[in-house]
Design a protein around this motif. Sequence first.
Motif, PDB file in Angstrom:
ATOM      1  N   LYS A  47       0.884  -1.259  -0.075  1.00 52.03           N
ATOM      2  CA  LYS A  47       0.052  -0.141  -0.007  1.00 52.03           C
ATOM      3  C   LYS A  47       1.022   1.313  -0.128  1.00 52.03           C
ATOM      4  O   LYS A  47       2.259   1.140   0.637  1.00 52.03           O
ATOM      5  CB  LYS A  47      -0.876   0.004   1.240  1.00 52.03           C
ATOM      6  N   ASP A  48       0.245   2.375  -0.264  1.00 54.89           N
ATOM      7  CA  ASP A  48       1.105   3.618  -0.593  1.00 54.89           C
ATOM      8  C   ASP A  48       1.063   4.164   0.776  1.00 54.89           C
ATOM      9  O   ASP A  48       0.536   3.634   1.657  1.00 54.89           O
ATOM     10  CB  ASP A  48       0.762   4.518  -1.798  1.00 54.89           C
ATOM     11  N   GLU A  49       1.696   5.398   0.824  1.00 58.86           N
ATOM     12  CA  GLU A  49       1.681   5.962   2.143  1.00 58.86           C
ATOM     13  C   GLU A  49       0.320   6.547   2.660  1.00 58.86           C
ATOM     14  O   GLU A  49      -0.019   6.919   3.905  1.00 58.86           O
ATOM     15  CB  GLU A  49       2.496   7.603   2.112  1.00 58.86           C
ATOM     16  N   ASN A  50      -0.764   6.561   1.849  1.00 57.54           N
ATOM     17  CA  ASN A  50      -2.281   6.748   2.119  1.00 57.54           C
ATOM     18  C   ASN A  50      -2.830   5.583   2.314  1.00 57.54           C
ATOM     19  O   ASN A  50      -4.124   5.476   2.553  1.00 57.54           O
ATOM     20  CB  ASN A  50      -2.894   7.557   1.271  1.00 57.54           C
ATOM     21  N   ARG A  51      -2.231   4.512   2.403  1.00 55.02           N
ATOM     22  CA  ARG A  51      -2.694   2.950   2.402  1.00 55.02           C
ATOM     23  C   ARG A  51      -3.695   2.439   1.436  1.00 55.02           C
ATOM     24  O   ARG A  51      -4.738   1.633   1.335  1.00 55.02           O
ATOM     25  CB  ARG A  51      -3.483   2.827   3.751  1.00 55.02           C
ATOM     26  N   SER A  52      -3.209   3.163   0.274  1.00 50.67           N
ATOM     27  CA  SER A  52      -4.170   2.748  -1.120  1.00 50.67           C
ATOM     28  C   SER A  52      -3.208   1.825  -1.590  1.00 50.67           C
ATOM     29  O   SER A  52      -2.233   1.604  -1.534  1.00 50.67           O
ATOM     30  CB  SER A  52      -4.196   4.075  -1.958  1.00 50.67           C
TER      31      SER A  52
END
Length: 146
Positions: free
Chosen positions: A113-118
């Motif tokens: 996941k990316d830093e935004n948890r996407s």
Amino acid sequence: MRDEVLVINVMAPEGDYFEGNDLLRVMVASGMRFGEMNIFHYHEGGGADGAVIFSLANIVVPGVFDLAQMEEFATPGVSLFLALPVEGEAIKAFDQLLSTAYTIAKLLGGELKDENRSVFTAQTAEHYRQRVMEYQRRRALAMAQN
């Protein structure tokens, strides 16, 4: 010039957790070493004494690990982070970060996941790579002006 921090999260499947012992085994297999601030670090050259290239923290605040408690420990995820500037080549450091994140996710059955948890996609990786190159460009420009 402010530092740039790239974050890649490795999350357990929804409603699941990574067990402490599994995590420890995978960290060591991935070249990560437990160290300063009670988190794991990847050192230049994959050893234990080179400069820290990137680090890995527990996604649950305060983000630390207690090696003595790893048997009872479980977490929904971990965060790998690369802070620029870094020793050596930033793009190589990013590629190592990405490769290690993929390895950890694969070995633990987790997902990136990316830093935004996407969801972390190939496009996300490319966007991160562009951020690294842009940071390097701005840094070179700043140094040329000094």
